[in-house]
Design an enzyme around this catalytic site. Structure first.
Site, PDB file in Angstrom:
ATOM      1  N   HIS A  12      56.351   9.210  28.543  1.00 53.66           N
ATOM      2  CA  HIS A  12      57.451   8.839  29.420  1.00 53.66           C
ATOM      3  C   HIS A  12      58.748   9.478  28.960  1.00 53.66           C
ATOM      4  O   HIS A  12      59.495  10.041  29.747  1.00 53.66           O
ATOM      5  CB  HIS A  12      57.608   7.311  29.473  1.00 53.66           C
ATOM      6  CG  HIS A  12      58.629   6.869  30.458  1.00 53.66           C
ATOM      7  ND1 HIS A  12      59.984   6.858  30.174  1.00 53.66           N
ATOM      8  CD2 HIS A  12      58.507   6.451  31.737  1.00 53.66           C
ATOM      9  CE1 HIS A  12      60.642   6.435  31.242  1.00 53.66           C
ATOM     10  NE2 HIS A  12      59.766   6.190  32.206  1.00 53.66           N
ATOM     11  N   LEU A  73      50.121   3.025  29.125  1.00 60.29           N
ATOM     12  CA  LEU A  73      49.112   1.974  29.211  1.00 60.29           C
ATOM     13  C   LEU A  73      48.589   1.797  30.627  1.00 60.29           C
ATOM     14  O   LEU A  73      47.400   1.593  30.836  1.00 60.29           O
ATOM     15  CB  LEU A  73      49.664   0.642  28.708  1.00 60.29           C
ATOM     16  CG  LEU A  73      49.686   0.466  27.197  1.00 60.29           C
ATOM     17  CD1 LEU A  73      50.326  -0.860  26.823  1.00 60.29           C
ATOM     18  CD2 LEU A  73      48.285   0.558  26.615  1.00 60.29           C
ATOM     19  N   ALA A  74      49.475   1.847  31.610  1.00 58.85           N
ATOM     20  CA  ALA A  74      49.070   1.523  32.980  1.00 58.85           C
ATOM     21  C   ALA A  74      49.710   2.481  33.970  1.00 58.85           C
ATOM     22  O   ALA A  74      50.679   3.172  33.660  1.00 58.85           O
ATOM     23  CB  ALA A  74      49.466   0.082  33.315  1.00 58.85           C
ATOM     24  N   SER A  75      49.162   2.493  35.172  1.00 59.42           N
ATOM     25  CA  SER A  75      49.702   3.331  36.239  1.00 59.42           C
ATOM     26  C   SER A  75      51.016   2.775  36.772  1.00 59.42           C
ATOM     27  O   SER A  75      51.215   1.574  36.815  1.00 59.42           O
ATOM     28  CB  SER A  75      48.697   3.435  37.394  1.00 59.42           C
ATOM     29  OG  SER A  75      47.607   4.215  37.011  1.00 59.42           O
ATOM     30  N   VAL A  77      54.800   4.670  38.966  1.00 59.01           N
ATOM     31  CA  VAL A  77      55.276   5.767  39.807  1.00 59.01           C
ATOM     32  C   VAL A  77      55.094   7.127  39.136  1.00 59.01           C
ATOM     33  O   VAL A  77      54.678   8.088  39.780  1.00 59.01           O
ATOM     34  CB  VAL A  77      56.755   5.538  40.219  1.00 59.01           C
ATOM     35  CG1 VAL A  77      57.320   6.746  40.944  1.00 59.01           C
ATOM     36  CG2 VAL A  77      56.869   4.300  41.089  1.00 59.01           C
ATOM     37  N   HIS A  78      55.384   7.213  37.841  1.00 58.04           N
ATOM     38  CA  HIS A  78      55.189   8.504  37.165  1.00 58.04           C
ATOM     39  C   HIS A  78      53.720   8.931  37.231  1.00 58.04           C
ATOM     40  O   HIS A  78      53.415  10.094  37.509  1.00 58.04           O
ATOM     41  CB  HIS A  78      55.620   8.431  35.703  1.00 58.04           C
ATOM     42  CG  HIS A  78      57.095   8.499  35.486  1.00 58.04           C
ATOM     43  ND1 HIS A  78      57.943   9.269  36.233  1.00 58.04           N
ATOM     44  CD2 HIS A  78      57.877   7.870  34.571  1.00 58.04           C
ATOM     45  CE1 HIS A  78      59.183   9.130  35.805  1.00 58.04           C
ATOM     46  NE2 HIS A  78      59.161   8.271  34.791  1.00 58.04           N
TER      47      HIS A  78
END
Length: 130
Positions: A12, A73-75, A77-78
């Site tokens: 990120h 860790l999780a889905s 928008v990126h």
């Protein structure tokens, strides 16, 4: 022809150094444990190298396939929109990148998600805290 795999570890990014350090260290661990692959780390926001610069870092390595793996860790928008757009992925999560004038196939891996390995790491951190 023998395949030479590239791994694009995507973080990120943050204004603080911690995210970059963690993602870069994970990329380094992969490279140390799998000397037959080429690993680059790139970031979505506030950290260098950017995703585009990380992709350029495959130049001269001879990679013939790349897997882009979000170190999330999780889905969100990126994961679902931004990264597929930047990488110009099709509906199956694959595409090509131009590296050294050649079209190199790229496929997109899932984020870390819920996995027994992640659960074990969480439990290890609990034990360390106690």
């Amino acid at each position: 022809m023998t395949e030479k795999i590239g791994i694009l570890a995507i973080g990120h990014g943050s204004k603080l150094p911690f995210n970059k350090e963690v993602v870069s260290q994970i990329a380094d661990y992969i490279a140390q444990n799998h000397s037959d692959v080429v690993v680059r780390a790139g970031f979505m926001e506030n950290s260098e190298p950017t995703l585009e610069k990380a992709i350029a870092g495959f130049s001269g390595t001879g990679v013939t396939k790349i897997s882009a793996v979000p170190v999330f860790l999780a889905s969100g928008v990126h994961i679902t929109k931004d990264i597929p757009r930047i990488l110009n992925l099709d509906e199956n999560g694959c595409g090509t990148l131009e590296i050294d004038g050649k079209a190199v196939p790229l496929c997109y891996a899932k984020p870390l998600g819920a996995d027994s390995l992640v659960a074990e790491l969480v439990f290890k951190r609990v034990q360390e805290s106690l």
